[in-house]
Write an enzyme that holds these catalytic residues in place. Structure first.
Site, PDB file in Angstrom:
ATOM      1  N   ASP A   3      -8.042   6.654 -10.814  1.00 18.97           N
ATOM      2  CA  ASP A   3      -8.998   7.669 -10.347  1.00 18.97           C
ATOM      3  C   ASP A   3      -9.284   7.518  -8.854  1.00 18.97           C
ATOM      4  O   ASP A   3      -9.108   6.446  -8.283  1.00 18.97           O
ATOM      5  CB  ASP A   3     -10.315   7.528 -11.120  1.00 18.97           C
ATOM      6  CG  ASP A   3     -10.123   7.736 -12.609  1.00 18.97           C
ATOM      7  OD1 ASP A   3      -9.219   8.497 -12.996  1.00 18.97           O
ATOM      8  OD2 ASP A   3     -10.884   7.135 -13.386  1.00 18.97           O
ATOM      9  N   ASP A  50       0.845  -1.191   0.000  1.00 19.94           N
ATOM     10  CA  ASP A  50       0.000   0.000   0.000  1.00 19.94           C
ATOM     11  C   ASP A  50       0.888   1.252   0.000  1.00 19.94           C
ATOM     12  O   ASP A  50       1.671   1.468   0.935  1.00 19.94           O
ATOM     13  CB  ASP A  50      -0.868  -0.044   1.262  1.00 19.94           C
ATOM     14  CG  ASP A  50      -1.778   1.163   1.375  1.00 19.94           C
ATOM     15  OD1 ASP A  50      -1.783   1.997   0.447  1.00 19.94           O
ATOM     16  OD2 ASP A  50      -2.473   1.276   2.405  1.00 19.94           O
ATOM     17  N   GLY A  51       0.747   2.075  -1.015  1.00 22.14           N
ATOM     18  CA  GLY A  51       1.573   3.269  -1.141  1.00 22.14           C
ATOM     19  C   GLY A  51       1.399   4.241   0.021  1.00 22.14           C
ATOM     20  O   GLY A  51       2.350   4.907   0.446  1.00 22.14           O
ATOM     21  N   ASP A  55       1.311   8.239  -9.449  1.00 18.48           N
ATOM     22  CA  ASP A  55       0.788   7.845 -10.759  1.00 18.48           C
ATOM     23  C   ASP A  55      -0.359   6.880 -10.493  1.00 18.48           C
ATOM     24  O   ASP A  55      -0.257   5.684 -10.718  1.00 18.48           O
ATOM     25  CB  ASP A  55       1.928   7.184 -11.534  1.00 18.48           C
ATOM     26  CG  ASP A  55       1.490   6.685 -12.906  1.00 18.48           C
ATOM     27  OD1 ASP A  55       0.368   6.998 -13.321  1.00 18.48           O
ATOM     28  OD2 ASP A  55       2.279   5.960 -13.532  1.00 18.48           O
ATOM     29  N   SER A  56      -1.463   7.425 -10.006  1.00 19.98           N
ATOM     30  CA  SER A  56      -2.563   6.590  -9.499  1.00 19.98           C
ATOM     31  C   SER A  56      -3.691   6.489 -10.497  1.00 19.98           C
ATOM     32  O   SER A  56      -3.761   7.230 -11.481  1.00 19.98           O
ATOM     33  CB  SER A  56      -3.107   7.198  -8.210  1.00 19.98           C
ATOM     34  OG  SER A  56      -3.864   8.354  -8.501  1.00 19.98           O
TER      35      SER A  56
END
Lengths: 296, 296
Positions: free
Chosen positions: A175, A154-155, A172-173
């Site tokens: 939506d 998990d970022g 850089d995800s």
């Protein structure tokens, strides 16, 4: 699944008898449909619905939860602009963190900078990386580079446990629904600030200025609260809703709008199809209808 | 046709029981679909299929031969950029010619310049003007201005019969199929050159740099042959195929990329939502994938 041979006529051309379309519901009231020749992959991962399709107009396309993430034909704009803007506005980025970006396009662009020593990619969904390496070789080609450190986690958790470690952080995800929702919050931006070096800079993709104005307003206000410098910039992405996309940069020291020549690092040495020194500056020139979203 | 009253529930909100969509085939392999609440007008004119629909995402929309021409929500970008770039790059435009543009949006922007004495609008299809005046008042509002001279005739014929008459000529046409096809030819650009004053400038809409690259290459080569100065610029239009649009300017003397302050005329005095002095210059900054289309 049909075998490719069965789909072709004598000249290897698919017949028009069968129409296949992939349709993205871009909003409740807007759809983009792309003719496809076939579905190469489809699965329900632990986190999302993942698919790769071959489109006629935009080439091979990665789709997560029904939303287009990247296509072979237009991905260069998004990946060059999310990567080279912070990488060149920062005078000497050596350690870079990418949150999300499992297709590898952002990493590929970061690796074009010879000064980079280490890129950490934190992607929550292992299958995005595996399927991209398998089916999107042009995009994922940098993921095997020895400077790249891939972490499947998990970022948000990773960033919260990190202190003063990175020169540049790129979010850089997908939506802000599903797994990415926590990446669009003031708490996360504060954590990104803490994870950056004392002169660090970060950029996030922040959706469409035509269709997501409330989101842009909120994100810009939050990043402005977390960072001394906040700036928004724009680039066209034909396969994203509204066709024009926004990115928001938060910076501790440097102006994100200004590319810096330091030593051998010059924008002109990059091989790019969208980014140049002049495009970098022009992307920060905001039309009034966008500028007014940023007023407190 | 249903009466509006029959469509509403007790709160005046349309039910979801009936879905209405308008779909544009943007290319053979790409479709954009907009949810509509109703069709306000539909007819086969002498020249084309003309419709006005109310869309939920982009407001009221004019459609010709199935292609979106203009929407209330996003038309400001296109009309401001096709009008103000030549109007401000030319130091003192007094006489202006618009070919096409029957919806009136380009004329509305031209009339914001106090130095304009006369705008001639040459539209081949009388019904586009009549229906726009009736159903698109925000866009067509300038067509009744005393400085505006409306002529219902073939723009190519009109230009060929005109000599050294206009300071600025704007070609606000539909796509190069149907009635507009002759507006994308070297012969027409030569005639435009002859119809311009000795320091005149012209701009044409020239389609998508992602989806119409061969057209842009050809048009730029033709305009470069007909004019001493040719430059291409870009602006985003969400409802046009590919989301990014190109305009090509041909000029006898002045640089189209440079807004000029002359007397009281300054970009800052215009009421605009997309155009500014800085946006004007930034629109001419071309990414490499577009710049390479223009190389001879």
């Amino acid at each position: 699944m049909l075998l490719p041979g069965l789909l072709s006529g004598t000249k290897g051309v698919l017949s028009d008898l069968m129409e296949l379309w992939f349709t993205e519901n871009q909003t409740n009231d807007l759809k983009l449909s792309c003719r496809i020749t076939r579905t190469l992959h489809r699965e329900k991962t632990e986190f999302q619905d993942l698919a790769v399709v071959d489109t006629v107009e935009y080439g091979r396309m990665l789709v997560l939860d029904g939303a287009i993430q990247t296509t072979v034909k237009d991905e260069f704009v998004y990946h060059e602009m999310i990567a080279h803007v912070p990488m060149l506005a920062h005078p000497a980025p050596e350690k870079v963190l990418v949150i999300g970006g499992g297709d590898g396009g952002t990493v590929r662009e970061i690796l074009k900078h010879p000064g980079v020593r280490e890129v950490t990619l934190v992607e929550i969904d292992r299958r995005v990386i595996e399927v991209s390496r398998d089916l999107l070789p042009e995009t994922s080609c940098g993921l095997g580079d020895p400077r790249v450190n891939i972490r499947i986690e998990d970022g948000i958790k990773y960033v919260k446990e990190t202190r003063r470690a990175y020169d540049v952080i790129i979010v850089d995800s997908s939506d802000p629904i599903g797994p990415a929702v926590g990446l669009f919050s003031y708490d996360f931006y504060k954590a990104v600030f803490e994870a950056l070096a004392d002169d660090g800079m970060f950029v996030a993709q922040t959706e469409s200025p035509f269709l997501n104005q409330n989101l842009i307003r909120q994100v810009y206000a939050d990043i402005s609260k977390a960072f001394p410098v906040a700036k928004l910039y724009l680039a066209p992405v034909p396969t994203y809703p509204g066709g024009l996309w926004s990115f928001t940069a938060g910076s501790k020291v440097y102006d994100p709008a200004e590319p810096r020549d330091v030593g051998e690092k010059r924008p002109e040495d990059l091989e790019t199809r969208y980014y140049t020194r002049e495009v970098h500056r022009a992307a920060f020139v905001l039309p009034p209808f966008v500028a007014e979203l940023l007023r407190p």
